[in-house]
Scaffold this motif. Structure first.
Motif, short mmCIF file in Angstrom:
data_model
loop_
_atom_site.label_atom_id
_atom_site.label_comp_id
_atom_site.label_asym_id
_atom_site.label_seq_id
_atom_site.Cartn_x
_atom_site.Cartn_y
_atom_site.Cartn_z
N PHE A 66 -17.23 5.90 -107.67
CA PHE A 66 -17.79 6.64 -108.46
C PHE A 66 -19.38 6.45 -107.93
O PHE A 66 -19.95 5.25 -108.09
CB PHE A 66 -17.77 6.83 -109.93
CG PHE A 66 -16.44 7.12 -110.17
CD1 PHE A 66 -16.54 8.51 -110.48
CD2 PHE A 66 -15.33 6.35 -110.54
CE1 PHE A 66 -15.05 9.02 -110.82
CE2 PHE A 66 -14.21 6.93 -110.75
CZ PHE A 66 -13.83 8.29 -111.06
N ARG A 67 -20.16 7.44 -107.49
CA ARG A 67 -21.51 7.14 -106.91
C ARG A 67 -22.46 8.28 -107.07
O ARG A 67 -21.80 9.54 -106.68
CB ARG A 67 -21.81 6.49 -105.91
CG ARG A 67 -20.84 7.12 -104.46
CD ARG A 67 -20.56 6.18 -103.50
NE ARG A 67 -20.09 6.71 -102.16
CZ ARG A 67 -18.84 7.18 -102.03
NH1 ARG A 67 -17.76 7.03 -103.25
NH2 ARG A 67 -18.43 7.94 -101.26
N THR A 87 -26.77 13.20 -104.15
CA THR A 87 -25.62 13.29 -103.57
C THR A 87 -24.76 12.67 -104.83
O THR A 87 -24.89 11.71 -105.37
CB THR A 87 -25.76 12.26 -102.51
OG1 THR A 87 -26.63 12.53 -101.52
CG2 THR A 87 -24.27 11.64 -101.82
N VAL A 88 -23.46 13.26 -104.68
CA VAL A 88 -22.63 12.57 -105.76
C VAL A 88 -21.39 12.60 -105.15
O VAL A 88 -20.85 13.48 -104.09
CB VAL A 88 -22.45 13.82 -106.87
CG1 VAL A 88 -21.27 13.29 -107.84
CG2 VAL A 88 -23.69 13.99 -107.75
N ALA A 89 -20.52 11.48 -105.16
CA ALA A 89 -19.35 11.30 -104.47
C ALA A 89 -18.38 10.42 -105.17
O ALA A 89 -18.73 9.71 -106.02
CB ALA A 89 -19.49 10.74 -102.97
N ILE A 90 -17.10 10.73 -105.23
CA ILE A 90 -16.16 9.75 -105.53
C ILE A 90 -15.17 9.16 -104.27
O ILE A 90 -15.03 8.15 -104.22
CB ILE A 90 -15.02 10.41 -106.52
CG1 ILE A 90 -15.95 11.20 -107.61
CG2 ILE A 90 -13.95 9.56 -106.77
CD1 ILE A 90 -14.96 12.01 -108.80
N TRP A 91 -14.83 10.10 -103.47
CA TRP A 91 -14.14 9.54 -102.24
C TRP A 91 -14.85 9.20 -101.13
O TRP A 91 -16.16 9.34 -101.48
CB TRP A 91 -13.12 11.08 -101.82
CG TRP A 91 -12.42 11.51 -103.02
CD1 TRP A 91 -12.64 12.77 -103.48
CD2 TRP A 91 -11.42 10.76 -103.89
NE1 TRP A 91 -11.86 12.92 -104.70
CE2 TRP A 91 -11.00 11.75 -104.70
CE3 TRP A 91 -11.05 9.49 -103.77
CZ2 TRP A 91 -10.15 11.39 -105.67
CZ3 TRP A 91 -9.77 9.36 -104.79
CH2 TRP A 91 -9.54 10.42 -105.75
N LYS A 92 -14.37 8.66 -100.06
CA LYS A 92 -15.30 8.18 -98.94
C LYS A 92 -16.15 9.33 -98.48
O LYS A 92 -17.24 8.88 -98.10
CB LYS A 92 -14.38 7.88 -98.01
CG LYS A 92 -13.83 6.44 -98.16
CD LYS A 92 -13.19 5.80 -97.02
CE LYS A 92 -14.23 4.95 -96.63
NZ LYS A 92 -13.54 3.73 -95.56
N TRP A 93 -15.90 10.56 -98.34
CA TRP A 93 -17.04 11.60 -97.94
C TRP A 93 -17.94 11.83 -99.04
O TRP A 93 -17.52 12.10 -100.22
CB TRP A 93 -16.23 12.64 -97.34
CG TRP A 93 -15.14 13.28 -98.35
CD1 TRP A 93 -15.47 14.42 -99.24
CD2 TRP A 93 -13.99 13.09 -98.61
NE1 TRP A 93 -14.42 14.71 -100.21
CE2 TRP A 93 -13.52 14.03 -99.60
CE3 TRP A 93 -12.85 12.14 -98.00
CZ2 TRP A 93 -12.25 14.03 -100.18
CZ3 TRP A 93 -11.59 12.12 -98.30
CH2 TRP A 93 -11.29 13.06 -99.40
#
Length: 143
Positions: free
Chosen positions: A94-95, A105-111
């Motif tokens: 989670f980032r 930018t919001v992401a959980i998975w590698k992409w």
């Protein structure tokens, strides 16, 4: 790391391993603390920038994909120029980030998924304020 044992002490509070900041870069880590501590990971990232002249992203890739084993850790780092790097070798982490120009930018998975609309803006801004507060604490600690 999700579903960790109650009371487990993580790596992030350990300066140099899970958290590090100097005049060039601020770094925060998450993952399997044993590997993060063993590699003094956050400091190692900063040292790679300092002693090799590599960029933040080059140094992040070196640490995450060459030093650590797959499935061990993820990092968020910001350098002096405002460049942001968020990498994980775990498949998910989670980032979120927001650049000085407002790119979110919001992401959980590698992409990564970049947000150009106001969707989820309150959640993102709350998360970013928390990160900013942590960076102020880091700056105070090293001052």
């Amino acid at each position: 790391m999700t579903n960790k044992r109650y009371g487990r002490v993580g790596d992030v509070p350990i300066i140099g391993s899970g958290t590090y900041a100097d005049e060039q870069v601020a770094v925060s880590a998450t993952g399997w603390w044993e590997r993060i501590i063993l590699n003094v990971s956050a400091h190692r990232l900063a040292s790679h920038i300092r002693y090799t002249g590599a960029s933040l992203q080059e140094s992040m890739n070196h640490l995450v994909y060459e030093i650590l084993n797959e499935g061990e850790a993820g990092f968020i780092a910001v350098d002096r120029q405002g460049n942001i790097s968020m990498e994980t070798n775990t498949g998910s982490m989670f980032r979120a980030s927001q650049s000085e120009g407002g790119e979110k930018t919001v992401a959980i998975w590698k992409w990564n998924r970049r947000l150009s609309s106001n969707r989820n803006t309150n959640l993102i801004e709350s998360f970013l304020k928390s990160i900013a507060q942590l960076l102020h604490v880091y700056a105070y600690i090293i001052a």
